[in-house]
Design a protein around this motif. Structure first.
Motif, PDB file in Angstrom:
ATOM      1  N   SER A  51       0.992  -1.085  -0.097  1.00 26.81           N
ATOM      2  CA  SER A  51       0.066  -0.021  -0.015  1.00 26.81           C
ATOM      3  C   SER A  51       0.945   1.317   0.060  1.00 26.81           C
ATOM      4  O   SER A  51       1.831   1.183   0.510  1.00 26.81           O
ATOM      5  N   SER A  52       0.492   2.159  -0.809  1.00 29.09           N
ATOM      6  CA  SER A  52       1.172   3.517  -0.819  1.00 29.09           C
ATOM      7  C   SER A  52       0.271   4.545   0.286  1.00 29.09           C
ATOM      8  O   SER A  52       0.863   5.758   0.460  1.00 29.09           O
ATOM      9  N   LYS A  53      -0.573   4.162   0.949  1.00 29.77           N
ATOM     10  CA  LYS A  53      -1.431   5.048   2.014  1.00 29.77           C
ATOM     11  C   LYS A  53      -0.650   5.706   2.809  1.00 29.77           C
ATOM     12  O   LYS A  53      -0.825   6.642   3.139  1.00 29.77           O
ATOM     13  N   GLY A  54       0.391   4.983   3.297  1.00 30.27           N
ATOM     14  CA  GLY A  54       1.325   5.568   4.426  1.00 30.27           C
ATOM     15  C   GLY A  54       2.618   6.380   4.007  1.00 30.27           C
ATOM     16  O   GLY A  54       3.137   7.067   4.756  1.00 30.27           O
ATOM     17  N   MET A  55       2.684   6.544   2.618  1.00 31.12           N
ATOM     18  CA  MET A  55       3.698   7.379   2.103  1.00 31.12           C
ATOM     19  C   MET A  55       3.636   8.802   2.138  1.00 31.12           C
ATOM     20  O   MET A  55       2.693   9.419   2.021  1.00 31.12           O
ATOM     21  N   VAL A  56       4.717   9.299   2.546  1.00 31.65           N
ATOM     22  CA  VAL A  56       4.820  10.861   2.514  1.00 31.65           C
ATOM     23  C   VAL A  56       5.575  11.137   1.317  1.00 31.65           C
ATOM     24  O   VAL A  56       6.684  10.825   1.117  1.00 31.65           O
ATOM     25  N   ILE A  57       5.018  11.829   0.360  1.00 33.38           N
ATOM     26  CA  ILE A  57       5.510  12.284  -1.046  1.00 33.38           C
ATOM     27  C   ILE A  57       6.212  13.735  -0.834  1.00 33.38           C
ATOM     28  O   ILE A  57       5.498  14.662  -0.430  1.00 33.38           O
ATOM     29  N   GLY A  58       7.265  14.046  -1.455  1.00 30.18           N
ATOM     30  CA  GLY A  58       7.926  15.138  -1.702  1.00 30.18           C
ATOM     31  C   GLY A  58       7.699  15.446  -3.127  1.00 30.18           C
ATOM     32  O   GLY A  58       8.171  14.803  -3.917  1.00 30.18           O
ATOM     33  N   ILE A  59       7.391  16.745  -3.283  1.00 31.38           N
ATOM     34  CA  ILE A  59       7.504  17.175  -4.808  1.00 31.38           C
ATOM     35  C   ILE A  59       8.697  18.183  -4.799  1.00 31.38           C
ATOM     36  O   ILE A  59       8.894  19.312  -4.294  1.00 31.38           O
ATOM     37  N   SER A  60       9.625  17.726  -5.720  1.00 28.16           N
ATOM     38  CA  SER A  60      10.890  18.413  -5.914  1.00 28.16           C
ATOM     39  C   SER A  60      11.082  19.495  -6.579  1.00 28.16           C
ATOM     40  O   SER A  60      10.683  19.480  -8.044  1.00 28.16           O
ATOM     41  N   GLU A  61      11.099  20.719  -6.280  1.00 25.48           N
ATOM     42  CA  GLU A  61      11.106  21.998  -6.826  1.00 25.48           C
ATOM     43  C   GLU A  61      11.942  21.961  -7.838  1.00 25.48           C
ATOM     44  O   GLU A  61      11.656  22.375  -9.189  1.00 25.48           O
ATOM     45  N   TYR A  62      13.193  21.410  -7.682  1.00 26.48           N
ATOM     46  CA  TYR A  62      14.179  21.188  -8.580  1.00 26.48           C
ATOM     47  C   TYR A  62      13.785  20.498  -9.904  1.00 26.48           C
ATOM     48  O   TYR A  62      14.153  20.973 -11.145  1.00 26.48           O
ATOM     49  N   HIS A  63      13.098  19.292  -9.667  1.00 32.79           N
ATOM     50  CA  HIS A  63      12.570  18.664 -10.914  1.00 32.79           C
ATOM     51  C   HIS A  63      11.218  19.042 -11.487  1.00 32.79           C
ATOM     52  O   HIS A  63      10.764  18.556 -12.371  1.00 32.79           O
ATOM     53  N   LEU A  64      10.826  20.435 -11.145  1.00 34.35           N
ATOM     54  CA  LEU A  64       9.915  20.945 -11.893  1.00 34.35           C
ATOM     55  C   LEU A  64      10.063  22.415 -12.483  1.00 34.35           C
ATOM     56  O   LEU A  64       8.980  23.109 -13.065  1.00 34.35           O
TER      57      LEU A  64
END
Length: 462
Positions: free
Chosen positions: A250-263
């Motif tokens: 399950s991915s439900k417990g994951m904390v995801i980071g949106i990388s500013e560098y990669h956008l």
């Protein structure tokens, strides 16, 4: 004609072959027929080993008839980047520096393991010469073309592998990645490409570009297929079980980071697709937050220096012996490595440690990072620059800047299709900490369960 196609899930192909519901020989013949029809226009393969492939399929069929276990990839037709040694065909590295190629001899370990798992090797795929490039516009064998639009690049350096998968000229392929060379063509051709943690798969039997940055990995239609390929290429039953299990996590417990560098500096069309992908991911995870990684600022330049220095160390003897065996553009890029100093190389290695430290810092707070694979759509083959919102940019720089940092740190990184614009695919990049391969694949699989982009086919394959 076989009831299965190269677009069938690898696990389903193997099950059907194992239960004698389909003949692997028929499937291989069908794919060889497709190669004969479409490779002249796509130039995805440099060489096709039809006779050897049919012999291998017959062996799998015999194994099944004798009620022996044919392996987790029983009858799956695969393609191998022509940078990787195989027993049934020469290895050219997309160049003339080895004459007609390094003679067929012993399989590289990853190829040997695929065969042991029951996979059928169809042939060797086109690439950017000696893997030094991001378009696969090969100066000797001609460009590998994008199945979505043959006037556009397939990406590189593993462009032939991506093109073959996308067009259904194999069910899966093997590529290599030094500064993005699996993920770049995966994004360009709308397939799934996975660069695992550094040295999780052996580089033995692979013509090197930059040994400290080179990675081997699978290119497939789905994350589930990539996981199955990973297990087979690691070569143990435990690995197959481990990676298959990851797909169910399950991915439900994951904390995801949106990388500013990669956008940064995304073309508007790409930005819209990534934004939609992030909205899809939101309900699948515990939290999504924006993160900044200032330690990445020097990553692309450091990656270029390390690649240039290590590449010239290997290619020096060939450049001195037969410089004309290189295409003019690749030779010019390669010879730039002679200008690099030991100080520049050591400074680049110091930047590498800074990059690693930056990722370690961020992964203390998030489980996975997300960004774009490429800032823009694949250009036309006759274009030598890309355009980002109307502004010209160097193609190599533009295509490596979101990918090179992960090679410096040896991180697992995945590109999955997340959109189309003007008939060309767009890739989302998912990457995690060193050794976090299963988590990366788990999130990628969760994304593909909620989307259909990986099921879209180019016109040539419909």
């Amino acid at each position: 004609m076989s009831a299965l196609t190269p677009f069938t899930d690898l696990q389903d192909i193997a099950k059907a072959v194992t239960h004698r519901q389909v003949s692997p020989s028929e499937l291989v013949r069908d794919v060889l027929d497709a190669i004969a029809r479409h490779n002249p226009s796509l130039n995805a393969y440099i060489s096709v080993s039809a006779e050897a492939a049919l012999e291998a399929a017959a062996k799998v069929e015999k194994c099944v008839a004798q009620k022996k276990d044919p392996g987790p990839l029983a009858g799956v037709p695969v393609a191998i980047k022509d940078l990787i040694l195989t027993a049934d065909a020469p290895t050219t590295a997309g160049s003339r520096i080895f004459g007609d190629g390094i003679p067929a001899g012993e399989d590289a370990p990853v190829v040997k393991r695929l065969r042991k798992a029951g996979a059928i090797v169809l042939g060797k795929t086109n690439l950017h010469e000696v893997a030094l490039g991001v378009t696969s516009a090969n100066e000797h064998f001609g460009p590998a073309r994008n199945p979505w639009n043959a006037e556009h690049v397939a990406g590189g350096s593993s462009g032939g592998s991506a093109s073959a998968v996308a067009a259904g000229l194999c069910a899966a392929a093997v590529g290599t990645d030094t500064r993005g060379s699996i993920r770049i063509p995966a994004a360009c051709c709308g397939v799934t490409g996975f660069k695992p943690t550094y040295q999780l798969l052996p580089n033995e039997g692979v013509v090197p570009l930059s040994p400290s940055l080179d990675h081997v990995g699978p290119m497939t239609h789905t994350v589930a297929d990539a996981a199955l390929m990973m297990g087979a290429m690691i070569g143990t039953r435990q690995a197959c079980e481990r990676f298959t299990k990851a797909l169910r996590a399950s991915s439900k417990g994951m904390v995801i980071g949106i990388s500013e560098y990669h956008l940064r500096d995304l073309d508007d069309e790409v930005a819209k697709a990534i934004d939609k992908a992030l909205k899809t991911l939101g309900p699948l995870v515990k939290d999504i937050r924006e993160v900044e990684i200032p330690e990445l600022e020097g990553a692309q330049e450091a990656s270029a220096v390390i690649t240039g220095a290590e590449a010239i160390a290997y290619h020096d003897r060939y450049l001195k012996a037969s410089p004309s065996a290189y295409g003019p553009l690749v030779r010019k890029r390669m010879e730039a490595g002679y200008k690099l100093t030991a100080l520049e190389y050591l400074n680049a290695m110091a930047v590498r440690e800074t990059v690693r430290a930056g990722f370690v810092r961020v992964f203390a707070d998030v489980d996975i990072l997300i960004g774009a694979t490429l800032p823009t759509l694949p250009p036309r083959i006759d274009e030598h620059v890309v355009h980002i919102n109307g502004k010209e940019a160097n193609t190599v720089d533009a295509f490596t800047r979101f990918n090179a940092p992960q090679n410096l740190a040896g991180l697992p990184a995945l590109s999955v299709p997340c959109g189309l614009s003007r008939g060309l695919p767009i890739g989302l990049q998912i990457f995690g900490p060193e050794g976090g391969d299963e988590a990366v694949l788990a999130l990628g699989a969760a994304f593909q369960r909620e989307t259909h982009w990986h099921q879209r086919r180019p016109p040539i394959a419909r």
